[in-house]
Design a protein around this motif. Sequence first.
Motif, PDB file in Angstrom:
ATOM      1  N   THR A 161      -5.097  -8.892   4.032  1.00  0.00           N
ATOM      2  CA  THR A 161      -4.644  -8.502   2.706  1.00  0.00           C
ATOM      3  C   THR A 161      -4.376  -9.743   1.855  1.00  0.00           C
ATOM      4  O   THR A 161      -4.740  -9.790   0.674  1.00  0.00           O
ATOM      5  CB  THR A 161      -3.368  -7.639   2.819  1.00  0.00           C
ATOM      6  N   ALA A 186      -0.106 -11.969  14.118  1.00  0.00           N
ATOM      7  CA  ALA A 186      -0.468 -10.779  14.873  1.00  0.00           C
ATOM      8  C   ALA A 186      -1.280  -9.812  14.019  1.00  0.00           C
ATOM      9  O   ALA A 186      -1.262  -9.886  12.783  1.00  0.00           O
ATOM     10  CB  ALA A 186       0.799 -10.085  15.376  1.00  0.00           C
ATOM     11  N   SER A 187      -1.974  -8.917  14.688  1.00  0.00           N
ATOM     12  CA  SER A 187      -2.711  -7.863  14.008  1.00  0.00           C
ATOM     13  C   SER A 187      -1.742  -7.028  13.166  1.00  0.00           C
ATOM     14  O   SER A 187      -0.666  -6.679  13.625  1.00  0.00           O
ATOM     15  CB  SER A 187      -3.397  -7.010  15.070  1.00  0.00           C
ATOM     16  N   PHE A 239       0.893  -1.159   0.000  1.00  0.00           N
ATOM     17  CA  PHE A 239       0.000   0.000   0.000  1.00  0.00           C
ATOM     18  C   PHE A 239       0.927   1.204   0.000  1.00  0.00           C
ATOM     19  O   PHE A 239       1.528   1.520   1.038  1.00  0.00           O
ATOM     20  CB  PHE A 239      -0.882   0.025   1.244  1.00  0.00           C
TER      21      PHE A 239
HETATM   22  P1  ADP Z   1      -4.118  -8.269   9.486  1.00  0.00           P
HETATM   23  O1  ADP Z   1      -5.351  -8.741   8.781  1.00  0.00           O
HETATM   24  O2  ADP Z   1      -3.091  -9.341   9.667  1.00  0.00           O
HETATM   25  O3  ADP Z   1      -4.413  -7.568  10.774  1.00  0.00           O
HETATM   26  P2  ADP Z   1      -3.956  -6.418   7.273  1.00  0.00           P
HETATM   27  O4  ADP Z   1      -3.788  -7.265   6.076  1.00  0.00           O
HETATM   28  O5  ADP Z   1      -5.315  -5.864   7.531  1.00  0.00           O
HETATM   29  O6  ADP Z   1      -3.404  -7.196   8.566  1.00  0.00           O
HETATM   30  O7  ADP Z   1      -2.968  -5.187   7.205  1.00  0.00           O
HETATM   31  C1  ADP Z   1      -1.591  -5.321   6.955  1.00  0.00           C
HETATM   32  C2  ADP Z   1      -0.960  -3.938   6.907  1.00  0.00           C
HETATM   33  O8  ADP Z   1      -1.470  -3.233   5.793  1.00  0.00           O
HETATM   34  C3  ADP Z   1      -1.255  -3.080   8.131  1.00  0.00           C
HETATM   35  O9  ADP Z   1      -0.118  -2.308   8.402  1.00  0.00           O
HETATM   36  C4  ADP Z   1      -2.400  -2.207   7.664  1.00  0.00           C
HETATM   37  O10 ADP Z   1      -2.411  -0.997   8.359  1.00  0.00           O
HETATM   38  C5  ADP Z   1      -2.069  -2.024   6.195  1.00  0.00           C
HETATM   39  N1  ADP Z   1      -3.264  -1.806   5.359  1.00  0.00           N
HETATM   40  C6  ADP Z   1      -4.302  -2.650   5.240  1.00  0.00           C
HETATM   41  N2  ADP Z   1      -5.207  -2.188   4.365  1.00  0.00           N
HETATM   42  C7  ADP Z   1      -4.741  -0.990   3.942  1.00  0.00           C
HETATM   43  C8  ADP Z   1      -5.220  -0.008   3.017  1.00  0.00           C
HETATM   44  N3  ADP Z   1      -6.366  -0.159   2.353  1.00  0.00           N
HETATM   45  N4  ADP Z   1      -4.453   1.089   2.827  1.00  0.00           N
HETATM   46  C9  ADP Z   1      -3.273   1.247   3.459  1.00  0.00           C
HETATM   47  N5  ADP Z   1      -2.762   0.357   4.349  1.00  0.00           N
HETATM   48  C10 ADP Z   1      -3.478  -0.752   4.573  1.00  0.00           C
END
Ligand code: ADP
Length: 255
Positions: free
Chosen positions: A54, A47-48, A23
Motif C-alpha cells: 500500500t 510482515a505480510s 481501506f
Molecule cells: P503488505 O504488502 O505489507 O503485505 P498490504 O499493503 O498489501 O500489506 O496490505 C495492508 C493491509 O491492507 C492488509 O490488512 C490488507 O488486507 C489490506 N488491504 C490491502 N489492499 C486492500 C484493498 N484494496 N481493500 C481492502 N483492504 C486492503
Amino acid sequence: MNQPTSPSGGERIVRMEKLNKSFGDLHVLKNIDLEVTPGEVVVIIGASGSGKSTLIRCINGLEEFQQGELEVDGNPLKPHGKATQALQKIRTEVGMVFQQFNLFPHLSVLDNVTLAPMKVRGLGRHEATDTAERLLDRVGIADQAAKYPTQLSGGQQQRVALARALAMEPRLMLFDEPTSALDPEMIGEVLDAMRELANEGMTMLIVTHEMGFAREVADRVIFIHKGEIAEEGPPETIFDSPQAEPTRQFLSRVL
Ligand code: ADP
Ligand code: MG
C-alpha cells in the motif's frame, strides 16, 4: 524545475509527511514520514499485511490516501486521489515492477518494451526499438525480443518487466516483491539486474523478503510494523542490532 529540498538543502525524489491511508475502517498506513534522495536505495521490510504494498502504491498514485503530504520528484499528490496533472507526470516518471510481472500477453517482448515510450513519450518506432534492444541486452535477454511472455521463464519475464519500466527513463523505480513469484533458481538473475541498476545510481524503493540482497544493496532499511515505521537505519544496524522489539521478532522469524 524547482526541486523540493530538505532542511539540510538536499534534493528529494520522494517526500512523504504524516501520510495516512485507510481501506474503509482499516487504518493501513499511520503517519508515515519518508524521504528518498536521488540515487538512494531504500529497502522496505515487514510482515505480510503490514502495509508495504500500500505504501509504495501510494507513491505512484495507484492507491489514494486520506491525509498527509506526498511529493514525488516535486509533483504534489493530493489526498483522496484527485486526478491532477501531477499524477499524470508521476506515472511517467516512476517505474514499477510487481510481483506478478503484468506483461501484456498479446504483445511480443519487444512490443511490451516499446509501447509506453511510443504512446506516452512520443518516441518514433525506430528510436523506441533501439532503446528497447539496448535495455533487453542490458538485462540479458536480447535474444528473446521476438517471443511472447508465455514463452519465457518467470525470471526472464521479470527482466522484461524491468526493461519495460526502464524504457520510460524513470526518475524512481518501485519494486514490490519482484522475486516472490519466482522459482528459487531464477531469483538470482533478477536480483543481479536490480543490483546493477542500483550500482548505476538509480533511485530505488524496494519491498523484498530477500534479506541478503537488502543487506547488500540498501543504503537504508525501513521496517514497517502494523502500518507504522517501527525502525529504520543502515542495513548493518537493522540486521545486526535491531532496536525495536517488533523488528527483532520479525528478523528472528525470517533470518
Ligand atoms: P503488505 O504488502 O505489507 O503485505 P498490504 O499493503 O498489501 O500489506 O496490505 C495492508 C493491509 O491492507 C492488509 O490488512 C490488507 O488486507 C489490506 N488491504 C490491502 N489492499 C486492500 C484493498 N484494496 N481493500 C481492502 N483492504 C486492503
Ligand atoms: Mg505486499
